[in-house]
Design an enzyme around this catalytic site. Sequence first.
Site, PDB file in Angstrom:
ATOM      1  N   GLY A   7       0.827  -1.199   0.000  1.00 42.59           N
ATOM      2  CA  GLY A   7       0.000   0.000   0.000  1.00 42.59           C
ATOM      3  C   GLY A   7       0.864   1.252   0.000  1.00 42.59           C
ATOM      4  O   GLY A   7       1.021   1.904   1.045  1.00 42.59           O
ATOM      5  N   SER A  33       1.329   3.524  -3.392  1.00 43.43           N
ATOM      6  CA  SER A  33       0.810   4.521  -4.333  1.00 43.43           C
ATOM      7  C   SER A  33      -0.577   5.013  -3.940  1.00 43.43           C
ATOM      8  O   SER A  33      -1.366   4.283  -3.333  1.00 43.43           O
ATOM      9  CB  SER A  33       0.751   3.935  -5.742  1.00 43.43           C
ATOM     10  OG  SER A  33       2.041   3.630  -6.218  1.00 43.43           O
ATOM     11  N   GLU A  84      12.514  -5.340  -4.685  1.00 41.63           N
ATOM     12  CA  GLU A  84      11.840  -5.504  -5.976  1.00 41.63           C
ATOM     13  C   GLU A  84      12.814  -5.275  -7.116  1.00 41.63           C
ATOM     14  O   GLU A  84      12.829  -6.023  -8.093  1.00 41.63           O
ATOM     15  CB  GLU A  84      10.686  -4.515  -6.090  1.00 41.63           C
ATOM     16  CG  GLU A  84       9.996  -4.537  -7.437  1.00 41.63           C
ATOM     17  CD  GLU A  84       8.877  -3.505  -7.539  1.00 41.63           C
ATOM     18  OE1 GLU A  84       7.892  -3.796  -8.213  1.00 41.63           O
ATOM     19  OE2 GLU A  84       9.003  -2.435  -6.939  1.00 41.63           O
ATOM     20  N   SER A 122       8.814   5.112 -12.051  1.00 40.62           N
ATOM     21  CA  SER A 122       8.858   5.200 -13.508  1.00 40.62           C
ATOM     22  C   SER A 122      10.292   5.269 -14.010  1.00 40.62           C
ATOM     23  O   SER A 122      11.238   5.573 -13.267  1.00 40.62           O
ATOM     24  CB  SER A 122       8.086   6.435 -13.973  1.00 40.62           C
ATOM     25  OG  SER A 122       8.763   7.615 -13.576  1.00 40.62           O
ATOM     26  N   GLU A 179      11.559   7.499 -15.825  1.00 47.07           N
ATOM     27  CA  GLU A 179      12.064   8.858 -15.663  1.00 47.07           C
ATOM     28  C   GLU A 179      12.613   9.086 -14.253  1.00 47.07           C
ATOM     29  O   GLU A 179      13.669   9.715 -14.073  1.00 47.07           O
ATOM     30  CB  GLU A 179      10.942   9.868 -15.973  1.00 47.07           C
ATOM     31  CG  GLU A 179      10.529   9.914 -17.427  1.00 47.07           C
ATOM     32  CD  GLU A 179       9.638   8.738 -17.844  1.00 47.07           C
ATOM     33  OE1 GLU A 179       9.449   8.538 -19.055  1.00 47.07           O
ATOM     34  OE2 GLU A 179       9.132   8.012 -16.949  1.00 47.07           O
TER      35      GLU A 179
END
Length: 397
Positions: free
Chosen positions: A123, A125, A240, A368, A370
Amino acid sequence: MTEALETLRQGVRTWLEANAPRGWREACTDHQSFLDTQRSWFAKLVEGGYAVPHWPAEWPGGGRSLAEQKVIYEEFARADTPRLLLSFMSTYHAACTLFEWGSAAQQQHYIPRILEGEIWCQGFSEPNAGSDLAALNTRAERRGDVYVVNGQKLWSTMGQFADKCLLLVRTSSEGAKQAGLTYLLLDLKAKGVTVRPIHQIHGDEEFAELFLDDVEIPVGDRLGAEGQGWAVAQSTLSSERGLTLLELGARLRGSLWRIVGLIRGTGRAEDPGVLRDVGRLATKIDAAVAIADQFIAARIAGEEQVGDASLVKLTYSRTLREFTLLGLRLGGMEAQYHAPITFGGGMETGNWMADFMNSYAWTIAGGSDEVQRNIIAERLLGMPREPKGWTSAGAAA
């Protein structure tokens, strides 16, 4: 060492011949079949000692070296076994975070339950805090021995099937945004928790959104100190971007046979352009695996730098997109049809259109591309930080 690894490889291969699930892709056409397959396969892996080779040695099947883990994952990919998507967050994100930050009591309570099949989700985002995780607004107010939590979480992988949740909340608005975050362990069966699956355009429901209304979480289910949530969360994300990508890289390498099958099936085995593209892809896959190997070796040696994990994640996400794009191109018109998905099939299934669409998720999830490039530029290369308020058009906002 080579002889020992070959012995391990033959042992894993023999075990898989007797135990790998057959016909699981054809069977996993609905969520119940997916759940049944995932649970039974995880239980069998725990029994066989192959579920958590990346865990410490005191746990069943743990304590494997980096080279041994590679062999195990390569053989799983070769046998085309199901990826453990249902227990992915549990055995990597939750377990690795608990090993690094959990108290002895927390580890003794939660770790055995993961091996028994307890499912975790993440939990982090929120609707207005995705790539900028520090901007999250889910609030937690301490009242005695509990935190009372209110807010919403989004894009929680497998959240609709989970029992527990790694929850990042805001306990203070003073100072830097990161300084006000705290890391909690949430029971999804607690009063005030509502979980709703998110239906995706290609037919899956891989994610869920969580609504938290006056949810009480015991202070004893906090990892790290209050206000230390950002540091704890970086450990979760590093697991991850590092350990899990070692497995994914091995599966990607093991799935090259799907590309080879397309070439042979279309009679293009002598096409110089096709052979060039496949050669480039194979080289990039080897490089992605090598970078993941290097990251884990540095972590084991205590030499990991901030930004190393971002390099692993960025390399894998770009390589996965190239893999699925090449399969889509070589497969011709037939590959561009939208075939029904295999629930839990992963991202190298040979259903090229679905695989290609799924590959874009990896350029966003976990930070992301970026964001990863910014981290690499600033923390590894020592380049100037991006000015606040600077837009992609290159002008001050």
